[in-house]
Design a protein around this motif. Structure first.
Motif, PDB file in Angstrom:
ATOM      1  N   ILE A 255     -82.555 -76.422  -7.199  1.00  0.00           N
ATOM      2  CA  ILE A 255     -83.715 -75.526  -7.219  1.00  0.00           C
ATOM      3  C   ILE A 255     -83.282 -74.118  -7.609  1.00  0.00           C
ATOM      4  CG2 ILE A 255     -85.453 -74.383  -5.777  1.00  0.00           C
ATOM      5  CD1 ILE A 255     -85.645 -77.000  -4.170  1.00  0.00           C
ATOM      6  N   LEU A 275     -88.009 -77.152 -13.002  1.00  0.00           N
ATOM      7  CA  LEU A 275     -88.538 -76.375 -11.885  1.00  0.00           C
ATOM      8  C   LEU A 275     -89.936 -76.851 -11.505  1.00  0.00           C
ATOM      9  CD1 LEU A 275     -88.233 -74.081  -9.873  1.00  0.00           C
ATOM     10  CD2 LEU A 275     -89.042 -72.492 -11.650  1.00  0.00           C
ATOM     11  N   LYS A 276     -90.749 -77.144 -12.497  1.00  0.00           N
ATOM     12  CA  LYS A 276     -92.081 -77.694 -12.222  1.00  0.00           C
ATOM     13  C   LYS A 276     -91.958 -79.004 -11.458  1.00  0.00           C
ATOM     14  CE  LYS A 276     -96.335 -79.325 -14.449  1.00  0.00           C
ATOM     15  NZ  LYS A 276     -97.039 -79.526 -15.762  1.00  0.00           N
ATOM     16  N   ASN A 278     -89.451 -79.921  -9.539  1.00  0.00           N
ATOM     17  CA  ASN A 278     -89.010 -79.581  -8.184  1.00  0.00           C
ATOM     18  C   ASN A 278     -90.195 -79.210  -7.300  1.00  0.00           C
ATOM     19  OD1 ASN A 278     -86.002 -77.697  -9.197  1.00  0.00           O
ATOM     20  ND2 ASN A 278     -86.343 -79.901  -9.051  1.00  0.00           N
ATOM     21  N   LEU A 279     -91.065 -78.347  -7.823  1.00  0.00           N
ATOM     22  CA  LEU A 279     -92.204 -77.867  -7.041  1.00  0.00           C
ATOM     23  C   LEU A 279     -93.197 -78.991  -6.756  1.00  0.00           C
ATOM     24  CD1 LEU A 279     -92.775 -74.426  -8.819  1.00  0.00           C
ATOM     25  CD2 LEU A 279     -91.675 -74.853  -6.610  1.00  0.00           C
ATOM     26  N   LEU A 282     -91.781 -80.989  -3.903  1.00  0.00           N
ATOM     27  CA  LEU A 282     -91.912 -80.290  -2.618  1.00  0.00           C
ATOM     28  C   LEU A 282     -93.345 -80.353  -2.104  1.00  0.00           C
ATOM     29  CD1 LEU A 282     -89.650 -77.180  -3.339  1.00  0.00           C
ATOM     30  CD2 LEU A 282     -89.155 -79.056  -1.757  1.00  0.00           C
ATOM     31  N   ILE A 283     -94.295 -80.221  -3.013  1.00  0.00           N
ATOM     32  CA  ILE A 283     -95.707 -80.328  -2.618  1.00  0.00           C
ATOM     33  C   ILE A 283     -96.010 -81.731  -2.108  1.00  0.00           C
ATOM     34  CG2 ILE A 283     -98.082 -80.334  -3.504  1.00  0.00           C
ATOM     35  CD1 ILE A 283     -97.189 -78.058  -5.413  1.00  0.00           C
TER      36      ILE A 283
END
Length: 298
Positions: A255, A275-276, A278-279, A282-283
């Protein structure tokens, strides 16, 4: 495993790298100790040059199975129930000419070892990648390996581009690559080797060396790979095959790298896509809906 002459199989899962695979098979023919068989599992029949494969001096077999690295490797394992050692090479990993000879010496002389991974002269996966000429030149320029000796390092797991396993415990205990980790199967190598760990030592050897080209052709998209960077370790924590400590270090390092480098990304890495991903992972974790298989929907 018989001490005098173990049966050694090289398994290669491949996708979309026909020319690289053909060159690799040709290079394997220079091994000072030829593997007894070479098994190839392609995504599509056109991924294999049958003419170049037919020139190999030992038996070869092309097998088919579901798409995805873990599934392809499992299909190879299904053909190895009468063998002693399986060596998995990526299609773009070129081994030193004494790799198989040294591997045989290592497994025969060290019956406590169940898995081994080699040492990379260069790893193009950590940069823009190497072409075949660059990789083979690096391999040729290196002094010949001296044989398996006291060069072993205890290791957490194996690196999927070149890793070998003693097949007896794998077969007896029904250990397979986890097909819940789809497509590129990120961390499937660590998961598999840690499930083999109860049956012997896992080591890294400097006598087993080669060059990993790290060719970008056939790689998973940035968003999918970024999702896997988070979802796969979380899945393996829950499964019990990866420690919290190792997984957390892995996830937050990725991250941080994706955030820092998204402003000035390397031309060969889709940092914003990662990165998208990763997010999104996480969501999904916060919502309780994360799964490695979710990348098939992205």
């Amino acid at each position: 495993m018989p001490a005098e002459k173990p049966s050694i199989v090289v398994g290669i899962a491949t996708s979309g790298r026909r020319d690289v695979l053909a060159r690799n098979i040709s290079a394997l023919a220079r091994q000072t100790r030829l593997p007894d068989r070479v098994l190839v599992c392609p995504v599509k029949p056109g991924d294999v040059d049958e003419i170049s494969l037919g020139k190999y001096p030992k038996p070869t077999l092309v097998v088919s199975g579901p798409v995805g690295l873990p599934a392809q490797r499992n299909r190879i394992l299904a053909e190895c129930k009468a063998d002693d050692i399986i060596v998995f090479f990526d299609d773009d990993f070129f081994a030193d000419d004494r790799y198989i000879e040294n591997l045989e010496t290592l497994f025969v002389s060290r019956p406590d070892i169940v898995a081994v991974t080699g040492t990379l002269i260069a790893d193009g996966a950590r940069g823009p990648g190497l072409n075949m000429e660059e990789g083979l030149a690096l391999l040729t320029a290196r002094p010949a390996s001296s044989g398996a000796g006291d060069d072993l390092i205890e290791y957490y797991g194996t690196y999927g581009c070149n890793m070998a396993f003693r097949l007896k415990p794998v077969i007896e205990h029904g250990i397979l690559f986890d097909e819940n980790l789809p497509l590129y199967g990120w961390q499937e190598d660590i998961d598999f080797s840690l499930r083999v760990m109860p049956y012997g030592r896992i080591v890294k050897s400097e006598s087993l060396c080669g060059v990993h080209l790290g060719i970008k052709l056939g790689r998973t998209s940035g968003v999918r790979f970024g999702y896997s960077q988070i979802a796969n370790p979380v899945y393996l924590i829950r499964k019990g095959s990866m420690s919290w400590r190792h997984a957390n270090k892995l996830m937050w390092r990725n991250i941080a790298a994706n955030i820092a480098r998204s402003f000035f990304p390397e031309p060969w890495v889709d940092r914003k896509g990662r990165l998208k991903g990763n997010l999104l992972a996480l969501i999904d974790i916060a919502r309780g809906r994360d799964s490695p298989g979710r990348i098939l929907q992205l």
